[in-house]
Scaffold this motif. Structure first.
Motif, PDB file in Angstrom:
ATOM      1  N   THR A  17       0.868  -1.178   0.000  1.00  0.00           N
ATOM      2  CA  THR A  17       0.000   0.000   0.000  1.00  0.00           C
ATOM      3  C   THR A  17       0.906   1.230   0.000  1.00  0.00           C
ATOM      4  N   PHE A  18       0.875   1.944  -1.101  1.00  0.00           N
ATOM      5  CA  PHE A  18       1.771   3.074  -1.325  1.00  0.00           C
ATOM      6  C   PHE A  18       1.173   4.358  -0.754  1.00  0.00           C
ATOM      7  N   VAL A  19       2.040   5.203  -0.184  1.00  0.00           N
ATOM      8  CA  VAL A  19       1.585   6.458   0.396  1.00  0.00           C
ATOM      9  C   VAL A  19       1.076   7.372  -0.726  1.00  0.00           C
ATOM     10  N   GLU A  20      -0.119   7.921  -0.507  1.00  0.00           N
ATOM     11  CA  GLU A  20      -0.758   8.799  -1.496  1.00  0.00           C
ATOM     12  C   GLU A  20      -0.741  10.256  -1.046  1.00  0.00           C
ATOM     13  N   SER A  21      -1.017  10.486   0.242  1.00  0.00           N
ATOM     14  CA  SER A  21      -1.089  11.866   0.720  1.00  0.00           C
ATOM     15  C   SER A  21      -0.905  11.926   2.231  1.00  0.00           C
ATOM     16  N   VAL A  22      -0.605  13.139   2.692  1.00  0.00           N
ATOM     17  CA  VAL A  22      -0.477  13.432   4.116  1.00  0.00           C
ATOM     18  C   VAL A  22      -1.497  14.520   4.443  1.00  0.00           C
ATOM     19  N   SER A  38      12.972   4.232   5.508  1.00  0.00           N
ATOM     20  CA  SER A  38      14.363   4.079   5.085  1.00  0.00           C
ATOM     21  C   SER A  38      14.580   4.508   3.637  1.00  0.00           C
ATOM     22  N   ARG A  39      13.499   4.813   2.912  1.00  0.00           N
ATOM     23  CA  ARG A  39      13.571   5.152   1.494  1.00  0.00           C
ATOM     24  C   ARG A  39      13.567   6.660   1.235  1.00  0.00           C
ATOM     25  N   LYS A  40      13.520   7.473   2.287  1.00  0.00           N
ATOM     26  CA  LYS A  40      13.526   8.942   2.172  1.00  0.00           C
ATOM     27  C   LYS A  40      12.346   9.459   1.343  1.00  0.00           C
ATOM     28  N   VAL A  41      11.183   8.829   1.527  1.00  0.00           N
ATOM     29  CA  VAL A  41       9.966   9.239   0.830  1.00  0.00           C
ATOM     30  C   VAL A  41       9.403  10.520   1.431  1.00  0.00           C
ATOM     31  N   LEU A  42       9.553  10.682   2.729  1.00  0.00           N
ATOM     32  CA  LEU A  42       8.962  11.812   3.448  1.00  0.00           C
ATOM     33  C   LEU A  42      10.016  12.820   3.867  1.00  0.00           C
ATOM     34  N   GLY A  43       9.573  14.052   4.069  1.00  0.00           N
ATOM     35  CA  GLY A  43      10.481  15.076   4.545  1.00  0.00           C
ATOM     36  C   GLY A  43       9.704  16.239   5.125  1.00  0.00           C
ATOM     37  N   PRO A  44      10.364  17.072   5.921  1.00  0.00           N
ATOM     38  CA  PRO A  44       9.692  18.223   6.518  1.00  0.00           C
ATOM     39  C   PRO A  44       9.503  19.331   5.484  1.00  0.00           C
ATOM     40  N   THR A  52      -3.775  31.632  11.656  1.00  0.00           N
ATOM     41  CA  THR A  52      -2.919  32.253  12.666  1.00  0.00           C
ATOM     42  C   THR A  52      -1.748  33.024  12.055  1.00  0.00           C
ATOM     43  N   ASP A  53      -1.606  32.957  10.729  1.00  0.00           N
ATOM     44  CA  ASP A  53      -0.516  33.616  10.015  1.00  0.00           C
ATOM     45  C   ASP A  53       0.858  33.176  10.543  1.00  0.00           C
ATOM     46  N   THR A  54       0.975  31.869  10.799  1.00  0.00           N
ATOM     47  CA  THR A  54       2.244  31.294  11.248  1.00  0.00           C
ATOM     48  C   THR A  54       2.682  30.214  10.259  1.00  0.00           C
ATOM     49  N   ILE A  55       3.943  29.848  10.369  1.00  0.00           N
ATOM     50  CA  ILE A  55       4.482  28.781   9.536  1.00  0.00           C
ATOM     51  C   ILE A  55       4.799  27.600  10.449  1.00  0.00           C
ATOM     52  N   ASN A  56       4.311  26.422  10.079  1.00  0.00           N
ATOM     53  CA  ASN A  56       4.534  25.207  10.859  1.00  0.00           C
ATOM     54  C   ASN A  56       5.278  24.184  10.023  1.00  0.00           C
ATOM     55  N   MET A  57       6.104  23.388  10.676  1.00  0.00           N
ATOM     56  CA  MET A  57       6.771  22.276  10.004  1.00  0.00           C
ATOM     57  C   MET A  57       5.847  21.074  10.042  1.00  0.00           C
ATOM     58  N   LYS A  58       5.604  20.501   8.896  1.00  0.00           N
ATOM     59  CA  LYS A  58       4.780  19.301   8.758  1.00  0.00           C
ATOM     60  C   LYS A  58       5.542  18.320   7.887  1.00  0.00           C
ATOM     61  N   MET A  59       5.124  17.092   7.877  1.00  0.00           N
ATOM     62  CA  MET A  59       5.722  16.099   6.993  1.00  0.00           C
ATOM     63  C   MET A  59       4.939  16.066   5.690  1.00  0.00           C
ATOM     64  N   ASP A  60       5.641  15.774   4.606  1.00  0.00           N
ATOM     65  CA  ASP A  60       4.994  15.649   3.308  1.00  0.00           C
ATOM     66  C   ASP A  60       5.778  14.649   2.459  1.00  0.00           C
ATOM     67  N   ILE A  61       5.174  14.243   1.368  1.00  0.00           N
ATOM     68  CA  ILE A  61       5.813  13.322   0.436  1.00  0.00           C
ATOM     69  C   ILE A  61       6.774  14.145  -0.416  1.00  0.00           C
ATOM     70  N   VAL A  62       8.057  13.853  -0.302  1.00  0.00           N
ATOM     71  CA  VAL A  62       9.061  14.589  -1.067  1.00  0.00           C
ATOM     72  C   VAL A  62       9.702  13.720  -2.152  1.00  0.00           C
ATOM     73  N   ASN A  63       9.541  12.404  -2.068  1.00  0.00           N
ATOM     74  CA  ASN A  63      10.102  11.491  -3.058  1.00  0.00           C
ATOM     75  C   ASN A  63       9.186  10.271  -3.177  1.00  0.00           C
ATOM     76  N   GLY A  64       7.954  10.513  -3.625  1.00  0.00           N
ATOM     77  CA  GLY A  64       6.938   9.468  -3.691  1.00  0.00           C
ATOM     78  C   GLY A  64       7.305   8.271  -4.545  1.00  0.00           C
ATOM     79  N   ASP A  65       8.127   8.478  -5.577  1.00  0.00           N
ATOM     80  CA  ASP A  65       8.507   7.375  -6.451  1.00  0.00           C
ATOM     81  C   ASP A  65       9.385   6.343  -5.748  1.00  0.00           C
TER      82      ASP A  65
END
Length: 89
Positions: A17-22, A38-44, A52-65
């Motif tokens: 089951t492959f990651v589609e979205s966060v 271990s595959r470096k699929v995700l990143g901050p 709130t006009d703030t910036i938050n660090m979240k995880m996202d798919i950075v290398n889905g392939d």
């Protein structure tokens, strides 16, 4: 078409089951998913909160392939932020 399947070491059939979205609304940016992959699929990534006009660090798919469909990120996530999908061959 058939779903992509594999075999475990013991010979049991397994469907990745492959990651589609966060879901950034649920993500707290804890990094557990990042550490579990271990595959470096995700990143901050920086996500702007318009309320709130703030910036938050979240995880996202950075290398889905690079995803192998183990769903370890979803298991590690305390907020269940991930959506997964199977693929056809």
């Amino acid at each position: 078409m058939a779903l992509i399947t594999g075999l475990t070491k013991g010979g049991a059939s397994w469907t990745p089951t492959f990651v589609e979205s966060v879901d950034h609304e649920k993500c707290i940016g804890c990094g557990r998913c990042f550490k579990s992959c271990s595959r470096k699929v995700l990143g901050p990534v920086e996500i702007e909160d318009e309320e709130t006009d703030t910036i938050n660090m979240k995880m996202d798919i950075v290398n889905g392939d690079a995803c192998i469909g183990c769903a370890g990120c979803g298991v590690a996530c305390p907020k269940k932020c991930f959506t997964f999908a199977t693929m056809e061959a």
